[in-house]
Design a protein around this motif. Structure first.
Motif, short mmCIF file in Angstrom:
data_model
loop_
_atom_site.label_atom_id
_atom_site.label_comp_id
_atom_site.label_asym_id
_atom_site.label_seq_id
_atom_site.Cartn_x
_atom_site.Cartn_y
_atom_site.Cartn_z
N GLY A 89 3.91 -10.80 14.35
CA GLY A 89 3.65 -9.38 14.39
C GLY A 89 4.34 -8.61 13.28
N ALA A 90 4.97 -9.32 12.35
CA ALA A 90 5.67 -8.67 11.24
C ALA A 90 4.68 -8.26 10.15
CB ALA A 90 6.72 -9.62 10.65
N ILE A 91 5.06 -7.27 9.36
CA ILE A 91 4.27 -6.88 8.20
C ILE A 91 5.13 -7.00 6.95
CG2 ILE A 91 2.69 -5.37 9.45
CD1 ILE A 91 4.35 -2.98 8.56
N GLN A 92 4.45 -7.16 5.81
CA GLN A 92 5.17 -7.35 4.55
C GLN A 92 4.36 -6.71 3.43
OE1 GLN A 92 6.90 -11.31 3.74
NE2 GLN A 92 5.72 -11.30 1.84
N GLU A 93 4.99 -5.82 2.68
CA GLU A 93 4.29 -5.21 1.55
C GLU A 93 4.15 -6.24 0.44
OE1 GLU A 93 7.62 -2.70 -0.78
OE2 GLU A 93 7.16 -1.90 1.21
N THR A 94 2.96 -6.32 -0.14
CA THR A 94 2.62 -7.44 -1.01
C THR A 94 1.78 -6.97 -2.19
OG1 THR A 94 2.61 -8.89 0.92
CG2 THR A 94 1.51 -9.72 -1.06
N PRO A 95 2.05 -7.46 -3.40
CA PRO A 95 1.20 -7.12 -4.55
C PRO A 95 -0.27 -7.47 -4.28
CG PRO A 95 3.22 -8.18 -5.29
CD PRO A 95 3.20 -8.31 -3.79
N LYS A 96 -1.14 -6.58 -4.64
CA LYS A 96 -2.55 -6.73 -4.30
C LYS A 96 -3.24 -7.91 -4.98
CE LYS A 96 -3.55 -1.82 -3.49
NZ LYS A 96 -4.36 -0.66 -3.97
N THR A 97 -2.67 -8.40 -6.06
CA THR A 97 -3.32 -9.49 -6.78
C THR A 97 -3.02 -10.87 -6.19
OG1 THR A 97 -1.46 -9.44 -8.34
CG2 THR A 97 -3.49 -8.29 -9.00
N GLN A 98 -2.15 -10.94 -5.19
CA GLN A 98 -1.89 -12.22 -4.54
C GLN A 98 -3.07 -12.62 -3.66
OE1 GLN A 98 1.82 -12.63 -2.45
NE2 GLN A 98 3.06 -11.94 -4.17
N ALA A 99 -3.26 -13.92 -3.51
CA ALA A 99 -4.36 -14.43 -2.68
C ALA A 99 -3.85 -14.78 -1.28
CB ALA A 99 -4.99 -15.67 -3.33
N HIS A 100 -4.49 -14.21 -0.28
CA HIS A 100 -4.15 -14.50 1.12
C HIS A 100 -5.42 -14.52 1.97
CE1 HIS A 100 0.19 -14.22 0.55
NE2 HIS A 100 -0.06 -13.18 -0.25
N LYS A 101 -5.30 -15.12 3.14
CA LYS A 101 -6.45 -15.24 4.04
C LYS A 101 -6.83 -13.88 4.63
CE LYS A 101 -4.60 -18.26 6.81
NZ LYS A 101 -4.44 -19.21 7.93
N ILE A 102 -8.06 -13.82 5.14
CA ILE A 102 -8.56 -12.63 5.84
C ILE A 102 -9.16 -13.09 7.16
CG2 ILE A 102 -10.17 -10.68 5.78
CD1 ILE A 102 -10.16 -11.10 2.67
N ARG A 103 -8.89 -12.34 8.22
CA ARG A 103 -9.54 -12.61 9.51
C ARG A 103 -10.40 -11.39 9.84
NH1 ARG A 103 -9.11 -17.42 12.37
NH2 ARG A 103 -10.28 -17.20 14.30
N PRO A 104 -11.69 -11.44 9.54
CA PRO A 104 -12.54 -10.26 9.75
C PRO A 104 -12.69 -9.93 11.24
CG PRO A 104 -13.61 -11.91 8.35
CD PRO A 104 -12.44 -12.57 8.98
N ILE A 105 -12.89 -8.65 11.50
CA ILE A 105 -13.21 -8.20 12.86
C ILE A 105 -14.44 -7.31 12.79
CG2 ILE A 105 -10.78 -8.33 13.52
CD1 ILE A 105 -10.76 -5.24 13.62
N ILE A 106 -14.93 -6.91 13.97
CA ILE A 106 -16.10 -6.05 14.05
C ILE A 106 -15.88 -5.05 15.17
CG2 ILE A 106 -17.30 -7.69 15.56
CD1 ILE A 106 -19.91 -6.71 14.37
N THR A 107 -16.37 -3.83 15.01
CA THR A 107 -16.36 -2.85 16.07
C THR A 107 -17.60 -3.03 16.93
OG1 THR A 107 -15.17 -1.23 14.70
CG2 THR A 107 -16.33 -0.38 16.63
N LEU A 108 -17.42 -3.07 18.25
CA LEU A 108 -18.52 -3.25 19.18
C LEU A 108 -18.97 -1.90 19.72
CD1 LEU A 108 -16.91 -6.21 21.12
CD2 LEU A 108 -18.73 -6.38 19.41
N TYR A 109 -20.26 -1.81 20.00
CA TYR A 109 -20.82 -0.57 20.53
C TYR A 109 -21.66 -0.78 21.79
CZ TYR A 109 -19.36 1.49 16.10
OH TYR A 109 -18.62 1.92 15.04
N ASN A 110 -21.56 -1.99 22.41
CA ASN A 110 -22.40 -2.20 23.58
C ASN A 110 -21.86 -1.42 24.76
OD1 ASN A 110 -21.39 -4.52 22.16
ND2 ASN A 110 -22.50 -5.84 23.45
#
Length: 215
Positions: free
Chosen positions: A194-215
Motif C-alpha cells: 500500500g506504499a507509494i513512491q514518486e518516480t521519474p516518468k521515463t522509468q518502465a513499470h507494470k500497469i494494472r488497468p481497471i474499469i468503471t462499471l455502470y450496471n
C-alpha cells in the motif's frame, strides 16, 4: 351480507398471511468477486462458468458514495508489461495530482491526449468489447490493495495474473502525477504494502488497468 363480509375478511387475511410468508429471492446485487464478462455482464463466478461466458475483469469495489462515478470498479485479469509513463521528462500531463481523487479515467485521457505516454497508449490499445480500461489513480489502487487477497482467488480461477506480493514485482504505475513535480514524476503504488513512491516518468513499470462499471 354478513356472510359476504366474513368471506372477504377471510380472503384478506389469507392474502396478508401469504405476503408475510418467507420467500427466497436470488441476490442479484453486485458483489466484490463478481466477474465482468466480454458481453458486458457482471455475474457470479459460478454463473459465468455455467453459461460459458468469457471473463475479462473482477469486481473489487462496489460504490456506495455519491462522489464516486459509476456503480463500482473491476480490475482486469492481466497486467500490462512494463512501460514508461512518459517518453521524456519535462512534460506536464495535466492530471489532478490529487492523492485522494478517484479520477484515473479522466487522468488517463489527459495523459493520452499529449501523445507522449507509452503507458496510456498501451491501455487504449487494449480497449475491446466496449470496455474502457484506464490507469487507476492512487486512491483507486488503494481500494484494490485493501481487497487484493480476496480478488486474487477469482483472478486465479479465471486464469489471470495474480496480484503479486513479491517486493520486486508489486509496483505499478498510477495515473496520478506528483504535485508540484508534474513535469518529471508520477506515483508508483505497491500492491503488496500500500506504499507509494514518486518516480521519474521515463522509468518502465507494470500497469494494472481497471474499469468503471455502470450496471
Amino acid at each position: 351480507m354478513k356472510i359476504f363480509h366474513i368471506i372477504c375478511a377471510a380472503v384478506m387475511a389469507a392474502t396478508i398471511a401469504s405476503c408475510d410468508a418467507h420467500q427466497d429471492f436470488p441476490d442479484t446485487s453486485m458483489k466484490i468477486g463478481d466477474i465482468l464478462c466480454t458481453d458486458g455482464k457482471v455475474v457470479r463466478f459460478e454463473e459465468m462458468k455455467a453459461q460459458e461466458k468469457t471473463p475479462i475483469a473482477v469486481v473489487f469495489y462496489v460504490n456506495q458514495k455519491e462522489d464516486i462515478e459509476g456503480t463500482g470498479y473491476a480490475v482486469y485479469l492481466k497486467d500490462i508489461e512494463p512501460c514508461a509513463y512518459s517518453d521524456s521528462i519535462g512534460i506536464k500531463h495535466d492530471t489532478s495530482a490529487d492523492l485522494a481523487a478517484f479520477d484515473g479515467n479522466s487522468n488517463t485521457h489527459a495523459i493520452y491526449s499529449t501523445y507522449t505516454s507509452p503507458a496510456a497508449e498501451a491501455v487504449f490499445d487494449m480497449w475491446q468489447y466496449g470496455q474502457s480500461a484506464y490507469i487507476p489513480s492512487v486512491a483507486q489502487l488503494y481500494l484494490l490493495y485493501e481487497v487484493r487477497n480476496k480478488i486474487n482467488e477469482y483472478i486465479r480461477k479465471c486464469g489471470g495474473d495474480e496480484i503479486q506480493n513479491n517486493p520486486d514485482e508489486c509496483w505499478y504505475w498510477t495515473s496520478t502525477e506528483v504535485k508540484e513535480q508534474e513535469t518529471d514524476k508520477a506515483w508508483l503504488f505497491s500492491l503488496a504494502s500500500g506504499a507509494i513512491q514518486e518516480t521519474p516518468k521515463t522509468q518502465a513499470h507494470k500497469i494494472r488497468p481497471i474499469i468503471t462499471l455502470y450496471n
